[in-house]
Design a protein around this motif. Structure first.
Motif, mmCIF file in Angstrom:
data_model
loop_
_atom_site.group_PDB
_atom_site.id
_atom_site.type_symbol
_atom_site.label_atom_id
_atom_site.label_comp_id
_atom_site.label_asym_id
_atom_site.label_seq_id
_atom_site.Cartn_x
_atom_site.Cartn_y
_atom_site.Cartn_z
ATOM 1 N N PHE A 116 22.437 -50.269 58.333
ATOM 2 C CA PHE A 116 21.541 -51.106 57.541
ATOM 3 C C PHE A 116 21.086 -52.342 58.314
ATOM 4 O O PHE A 116 19.893 -52.674 58.343
ATOM 5 C CB PHE A 116 22.252 -51.520 56.253
ATOM 6 N N THR A 117 22.031 -53.025 58.995
ATOM 7 C CA THR A 117 21.673 -54.274 59.662
ATOM 8 C C THR A 117 20.810 -54.057 60.904
ATOM 9 O O THR A 117 20.026 -54.936 61.267
ATOM 10 C CB THR A 117 22.944 -55.049 60.053
ATOM 11 N N ILE A 118 20.938 -52.913 61.567
ATOM 12 C CA ILE A 118 20.072 -52.636 62.722
ATOM 13 C C ILE A 118 18.609 -52.649 62.293
ATOM 14 O O ILE A 118 17.760 -53.301 62.905
ATOM 15 C CB ILE A 118 20.434 -51.287 63.367
ATOM 16 N N GLY A 119 18.314 -51.928 61.221
ATOM 17 C CA GLY A 119 16.936 -51.899 60.734
ATOM 18 C C GLY A 119 16.528 -53.199 60.074
ATOM 19 O O GLY A 119 15.391 -53.660 60.228
ATOM 20 N N ALA B 63 17.285 -43.469 62.191
ATOM 21 C CA ALA B 63 18.038 -43.358 60.938
ATOM 22 C C ALA B 63 18.298 -44.739 60.342
ATOM 23 O O ALA B 63 18.236 -44.925 59.116
ATOM 24 C CB ALA B 63 19.355 -42.627 61.176
ATOM 25 N N ALA B 64 18.589 -45.719 61.196
ATOM 26 C CA ALA B 64 18.813 -47.086 60.717
ATOM 27 C C ALA B 64 17.541 -47.660 60.112
ATOM 28 O O ALA B 64 17.575 -48.318 59.062
ATOM 29 C CB ALA B 64 19.309 -47.963 61.864
ATOM 30 N N TYR B 65 16.401 -47.424 60.754
ATOM 31 C CA TYR B 65 15.129 -47.921 60.219
ATOM 32 C C TYR B 65 14.797 -47.253 58.879
ATOM 33 O O TYR B 65 14.304 -47.905 57.955
ATOM 34 C CB TYR B 65 14.001 -47.682 61.226
ATOM 35 N N LEU B 66 15.082 -45.968 58.782
ATOM 36 C CA LEU B 66 14.840 -45.269 57.513
ATOM 37 C C LEU B 66 15.764 -45.787 56.417
ATOM 38 O O LEU B 66 15.344 -45.943 55.265
ATOM 39 C CB LEU B 66 15.034 -43.762 57.701
ATOM 40 N N THR B 67 17.025 -46.047 56.778
ATOM 41 C CA THR B 67 17.975 -46.571 55.800
ATOM 42 C C THR B 67 17.491 -47.904 55.249
ATOM 43 O O THR B 67 17.494 -48.143 54.032
ATOM 44 C CB THR B 67 19.359 -46.737 56.446
ATOM 45 N N THR B 68 17.050 -48.793 56.139
ATOM 46 C CA THR B 68 16.540 -50.089 55.706
ATOM 47 C C THR B 68 15.282 -49.940 54.867
ATOM 48 O O THR B 68 15.126 -50.605 53.830
ATOM 49 C CB THR B 68 16.252 -50.972 56.930
ATOM 50 N N ALA B 69 14.385 -49.068 55.297
ATOM 51 C CA ALA B 69 13.143 -48.873 54.545
ATOM 52 C C ALA B 69 13.417 -48.385 53.133
ATOM 53 O O ALA B 69 12.765 -48.826 52.175
ATOM 54 C CB ALA B 69 12.238 -47.882 55.284
ATOM 55 N N ILE C 223 6.964 -48.316 52.562
ATOM 56 C CA ILE C 223 6.243 -47.035 52.531
ATOM 57 C C ILE C 223 5.654 -46.727 53.899
ATOM 58 O O ILE C 223 5.716 -45.580 54.378
ATOM 59 C CB ILE C 223 5.142 -47.077 51.454
ATOM 60 N N GLY C 224 5.081 -47.743 54.547
ATOM 61 C CA GLY C 224 4.528 -47.524 55.872
ATOM 62 C C GLY C 224 5.575 -47.044 56.864
ATOM 63 O O GLY C 224 5.326 -46.128 57.655
ATOM 64 N N MET C 225 6.756 -47.654 56.808
ATOM 65 C CA MET C 225 7.845 -47.231 57.696
ATOM 66 C C MET C 225 8.276 -45.801 57.396
ATOM 67 O O MET C 225 8.465 -44.992 58.310
ATOM 68 C CB MET C 225 9.028 -48.192 57.546
ATOM 69 N N LEU C 226 8.435 -45.483 56.128
ATOM 70 C CA LEU C 226 8.841 -44.123 55.757
ATOM 71 C C LEU C 226 7.809 -43.095 56.192
ATOM 72 O O LEU C 226 8.159 -42.033 56.727
ATOM 73 C CB LEU C 226 9.046 -44.040 54.242
#
Length: 476
Positions: A26-29, A190-196, A224-227
């Motif tokens: 979570f914190t990476i993203g 995966a971290a970016y998706l988790t945060t998004a 939404i843009g990130m996803l």
């Protein structure tokens, strides 16, 4: 099943790492998201970006602290429960963990103070630089941890034996082991998706309560843009990572797909019930020939099955098979949610579709579940080795009794259940309150930590016409 020291040590490490990985993923993203928010605020001076930054930095601070605490525990377990592994592989893998602390954690810790408490004490340029460096530190931390784990998955650049000890002879090959590039990319995405998903879920929750909350609507659009971009890209990276598994860990690939026989024209099992006692599947829902095409690039490609490996060298098929399908299924749901959201944004209805908002709330935890499922595939699929093909897990455990491990495992269960449950509930409470909760309400400024964005409020008390704006006439 005998609960000996080996099994209990594996359960203990799996329990602690499952808790720990939630927070870094979570914190990476989130650190990168904070850098984007502050950068956009500096460019546009749009107070909505500042409000979102001040809100999410509180979540980041708590999550970062919980991640540090849970991560320290695992390093001690390498000495208490896995001392043979530490003795054998320490000269190779020890420096990678040291680099993670020196190059990543110190960088994060050094600039985290400026990021959290320097909002009104340093210039905007220096504060933004601190946020960027914290984000870079989280990515650097991921680099070294994935490097160490990838070496355990596909060891290279070393010499020696288990009896003599392993030493590094080529550090570039140790750091950049064959599976490392795709695994690092896969984890960061995966971290970016988790945060998004968390941002989308929290924003959607607020919009279900107040459809006119502009900050939450903006946060939802950014998520939404990130996803929409990252989720399909993750599918491609996952496929490339699977090709690495086929080359370097064929037994894991066979377990992932429940291939029991070596053959061409392998089917793709959508669902199955693998059973290692009968060395087959009790039932299957399959698509003929597609398994060879996905894994080998051609329906005529011969893919090794589990029959190519001795029974004692096979990973637990049932766990690996279903964990992989859980991860992929959630990944496909993320792609669908991102495309659905992109279509609604294009139509201008993203904040008004209550069905979509509820779907975002429901998918909020999906990133965490997918990350844990992915690590289960990686770690359980590596069995029965702790260093693939070199050191077996049963030979890596410390010479301690089952009673000692049981006591420490019970202590972890109790402490983690209390501490991390309280932390998680507090984070959920903050998410439910939304970005405006601390922006226009709260204790007087003199009772807050001066200069801290944890307590600071946007300078603008509100915009006319907004529900949260103060009424100049003193009436409602």
């Amino acid at each position: 099943m005998e609960f000996d020291a080996l099994l209990l040590s594996r359960i203990q490490f799996a329990f602690t790492i499952a808790f720990h990985i939630i927070f870094p993923s979570f914190t990476i993203g989130l650190a990168s998201y904070l850098a984007v928010l502050e950068g956009l605020w500096l460019l546009t001076r749009n107070e909505a970006f500042k409000t979102l930054y001040l809100f999410w930095v509180k979540i980041f601070a708590i999550s970062f602290g919980m991640g540090v605490v849970s991560g320290v525990v695992m390093s001690y377990q390498l000495g208490t429960n896995w001392s043979v592994f530490s003795a054998v592989a320490g000269p190779v893998i020890g420096p990678l963990f040291a680099f993670e602390v020196l190059a990543a954690f110190f960088l994060e810790a050094s600039f985290l103070g400026v990021m959290l408490f320097g909002w009104k004490k340093v210039g905007p340029g220096l504060h933004f630089t601190s946020t960027v460096l914290v984000a870079f530190g989280t990515l650097t931390s991921a680099f070294w941890i994935i490097s160490a784990n990838s070496w355990m998955q596909s060891p290279s650049g070393f010499a020696g034996t288990v009896e003599e000890g392993l030493v590094a002879v080529d550090w570039l090959k140790v750091i950049f082991s064959p599976t490392f590039p795709m695994r690092l990319t896969h984890m960061v995405l995966a971290a970016y998706l988790t945060t998004a998903l968390v941002v989308a879920g929290a924003s959607a929750f607020r919009l279900l309560r107040n459809a006119h909350e502009a900050e939450s609507a903006m946060g939802l659009k950014m998520a939404i843009g990130m996803l929409a971009i990252v989720a399909p890209l993750q599918l491609l990276v996952g496929d490339l990572s699977g090709k690495d598994v086929l080359e370097h860990q064929p037994a894991k690939l066979a377990a992932i797909e429940a291939f029991w026989e070596t053959r061409t024209e392998q089917p793709f099992h959508i669902a199955a019930w693998p059973d290692r006692t009968i060395e087959g599947n009790h039932w299957e829902l399959s698509i003929p020939k597609v398994g060879s095409w996905i894994t080998g690039g051609s329906v005529d490609a011969e893919i090794q099955g589990l029959d190519a490996f001795a029974p004692e060298d096979r990973p637990p098929v049932f766990i690996v098979f279903w964990s992989f399908r859980l991860m992929v299924g959630l990944g496909l749901a993320m792609i669908a949610l991102g495309l659905w959201g992109a279509w609604l944004v294009w139509r201008g209805h993203s904040a008004r579709s209550r069905v979509f908002l509820r779907a975002c709330v429901a998918m909020g935890p999906a990133g965490f579940v997918a990350v844990i499922a992915g690590w289960v595939v990686a770690e359980v699929g590596r069995q029965p080795y702790v260093i693939y093909g070199i050191l077996r897990t049963e030979d890596a455990v410390s010479p301690i009794g089952a009673g000692s491990v049981s006591a420490s495992l019970l202590a972890f269960l109790v402490v983690y259940s209390i501490v991390f449950s309280v932390g998680a509930l507090y984070i959920l409470r903050l998410l439910a309150e939304g970005p405006l909760a601390g922006a226009h309400e709260g204790p007087p400024t003199e009772h807050r930590a001066p200069g801290s964005p944890l307590a600071a409020t946007p300078e603008d008390p509100g915009e006319p016409g907004r529900p949260d704006a103060p009424n100049p006439k003193g009436t409602r």
